[in-house]
Design a protein around this motif. Sequence first.
Motif, PDB file in Angstrom:
ATOM      1  N   LEU A  90      47.942  39.464  64.115  1.00 13.12           N
ATOM      2  CA  LEU A  90      47.097  38.292  63.895  1.00 13.12           C
ATOM      3  C   LEU A  90      45.789  38.683  63.189  1.00 13.12           C
ATOM      4  CD1 LEU A  90      47.596  36.406  67.275  1.00 13.12           C
ATOM      5  CD2 LEU A  90      48.311  35.612  65.023  1.00 13.12           C
ATOM      6  N   SER A  91      45.205  39.819  63.591  1.00 12.52           N
ATOM      7  CA  SER A  91      43.964  40.284  62.943  1.00 12.52           C
ATOM      8  C   SER A  91      44.208  40.617  61.483  1.00 12.52           C
ATOM      9  CB  SER A  91      43.419  41.513  63.674  1.00 12.52           C
ATOM     10  OG  SER A  91      43.005  41.185  64.969  1.00 12.52           O
ATOM     11  N   PHE A  92      45.318  41.308  61.208  1.00 10.76           N
ATOM     12  CA  PHE A  92      45.654  41.675  59.834  1.00 10.76           C
ATOM     13  C   PHE A  92      45.804  40.410  58.982  1.00 10.76           C
ATOM     14  CE2 PHE A  92      48.388  42.805  56.319  1.00 10.76           C
ATOM     15  CZ  PHE A  92      47.956  44.077  55.952  1.00 10.76           C
ATOM     16  N   SER A  93      46.532  39.424  59.507  1.00  7.25           N
ATOM     17  CA  SER A  93      46.733  38.166  58.772  1.00  7.25           C
ATOM     18  C   SER A  93      45.417  37.426  58.569  1.00  7.25           C
ATOM     19  CB  SER A  93      47.718  37.267  59.535  1.00  7.25           C
ATOM     20  OG  SER A  93      48.967  37.889  59.669  1.00  7.25           O
ATOM     21  N   ALA A  94      44.549  37.467  59.583  1.00  2.63           N
ATOM     22  CA  ALA A  94      43.268  36.768  59.495  1.00  2.63           C
ATOM     23  C   ALA A  94      42.388  37.364  58.394  1.00  2.63           C
ATOM     24  CB  ALA A  94      42.551  36.819  60.841  1.00  2.63           C
ATOM     25  N   VAL A  95      42.312  38.699  58.351  1.00  2.00           N
ATOM     26  CA  VAL A  95      41.480  39.337  57.324  1.00  2.00           C
ATOM     27  C   VAL A  95      42.093  39.137  55.942  1.00  2.00           C
ATOM     28  CG1 VAL A  95      40.401  41.486  56.558  1.00  2.00           C
ATOM     29  CG2 VAL A  95      40.611  41.008  58.990  1.00  2.00           C
TER      30      VAL A  95
ATOM     31  N   ALA B 161      39.527  32.791  51.479  1.00  2.00           N
ATOM     32  CA  ALA B 161      38.170  32.339  51.788  1.00  2.00           C
ATOM     33  C   ALA B 161      37.115  32.917  50.844  1.00  2.00           C
ATOM     34  CB  ALA B 161      37.829  32.686  53.238  1.00  2.00           C
ATOM     35  N   VAL B 162      37.191  34.221  50.553  1.00  2.00           N
ATOM     36  CA  VAL B 162      36.176  34.842  49.694  1.00  2.00           C
ATOM     37  C   VAL B 162      36.201  34.259  48.277  1.00  2.00           C
ATOM     38  CG1 VAL B 162      35.463  36.998  48.594  1.00  2.00           C
ATOM     39  CG2 VAL B 162      35.989  36.969  51.028  1.00  2.00           C
TER      40      VAL B 162
ATOM     41  N   LEU C 240      36.129  48.535  63.396  1.00  2.00           N
ATOM     42  CA  LEU C 240      35.502  49.822  63.066  1.00  2.00           C
ATOM     43  C   LEU C 240      36.287  50.533  61.965  1.00  2.00           C
ATOM     44  CD1 LEU C 240      33.405  52.041  63.643  1.00  2.00           C
ATOM     45  CD2 LEU C 240      34.948  52.900  65.415  1.00  2.00           C
ATOM     46  N   PHE C 241      37.617  50.554  62.066  1.00  2.00           N
ATOM     47  CA  PHE C 241      38.442  51.202  61.040  1.00  2.00           C
ATOM     48  C   PHE C 241      38.289  50.497  59.693  1.00  2.00           C
ATOM     49  CE2 PHE C 241      40.661  53.381  64.479  1.00  2.00           C
ATOM     50  CZ  PHE C 241      40.991  54.588  63.880  1.00  2.00           C
ATOM     51  N   LEU C 242      38.185  49.179  59.718  1.00  2.00           N
ATOM     52  CA  LEU C 242      38.020  48.412  58.480  1.00  2.00           C
ATOM     53  C   LEU C 242      36.695  48.782  57.808  1.00  2.00           C
ATOM     54  CD1 LEU C 242      39.125  46.029  56.708  1.00  2.00           C
ATOM     55  CD2 LEU C 242      37.699  44.534  58.094  1.00  2.00           C
TER      56      LEU C 242
ATOM     57  N   LEU D 144      37.623  44.012  49.998  1.00  2.00           N
ATOM     58  CA  LEU D 144      38.041  43.761  51.377  1.00  2.00           C
ATOM     59  C   LEU D 144      39.521  44.051  51.587  1.00  2.00           C
ATOM     60  CD1 LEU D 144      37.421  42.781  54.206  1.00  2.00           C
ATOM     61  CD2 LEU D 144      37.675  40.424  53.401  1.00  2.00           C
ATOM     62  N   ILE D 145      40.354  43.663  50.651  1.00  2.00           N
ATOM     63  CA  ILE D 145      41.799  43.882  50.829  1.00  2.00           C
ATOM     64  C   ILE D 145      42.133  45.373  50.774  1.00  2.00           C
ATOM     65  CG2 ILE D 145      42.573  43.692  48.421  1.00  2.00           C
ATOM     66  CD1 ILE D 145      44.242  42.003  51.439  1.00  2.00           C
ATOM     67  N   ASP D 146      41.428  46.134  49.926  1.00  2.00           N
ATOM     68  CA  ASP D 146      41.628  47.586  49.886  1.00  2.00           C
ATOM     69  C   ASP D 146      41.262  48.220  51.223  1.00  2.00           C
ATOM     70  OD1 ASP D 146      42.415  47.529  47.221  1.00  2.00           O
ATOM     71  OD2 ASP D 146      40.363  47.724  46.498  1.00  2.00           O
TER      72      ASP D 146
END
Length: 207
Positions: free
Chosen positions: A89-94, A101-102, A45-47, A63-65
């Motif tokens: 782990l979530s931070f690293s995944a995104v 990936a993008v 949600l915050f992202l 996305l990184i911003d």
Amino acid sequence: AIAIPLSWILSRLIRSRRRSDIALLGVLCLYSALAGCPASLLRALFLTAAFIAYRLIGLHGDLIDALVAGSFACVALDPSIASDVGFQLSFSAVCAIALIAVPLSRSLETRLPGGIGGTIMKAILFPALITCAVQFLTLPLVIHFFKRVSCYSPIVNVVISFPFTVLLYAGLIYVFVPWGLARALVAPGINLLCRFLESAPGGFARG
């Protein structure tokens, strides 16, 4: 997964982009509240809120911003979350999705054929590319925290990603469609997916 189709629907119901974004954020906040505000959903949600905030103030953010802004907001509200394993782990995944990936997906998309064949290839290749990128960047953290790593987990993640995504959309329909008949039609599929996803990790682990 939920915000993208919702954004498309709201943009056609509400002509103003600003009002559409505010409505989207409101629906996502309501969805998070109905789901009990688990930490994983709040991070998402915050992202998404960071994306919307960039648009509302007239800035272009990728996305990184949004990841940096959303994570900063999370940590500002609760500094202890920075040391949480799930958060790291979530931070690293995104990060892996944004940085690896993008760009690779965009490069690959230009080389794929059009039509149904290209769509099927995207549906297979892009989830595999994303999960491999995530596995690559989170691997050091996984080894550090758990002292072990599965060599075939990327394959498992690709297999799980499709039914899990379908479950997200089915759950969204079930929550926001108030009619009993519609819920009765959706419920058997939701139950079937839930049973599969509940039993799948154990089945793969035994394998």
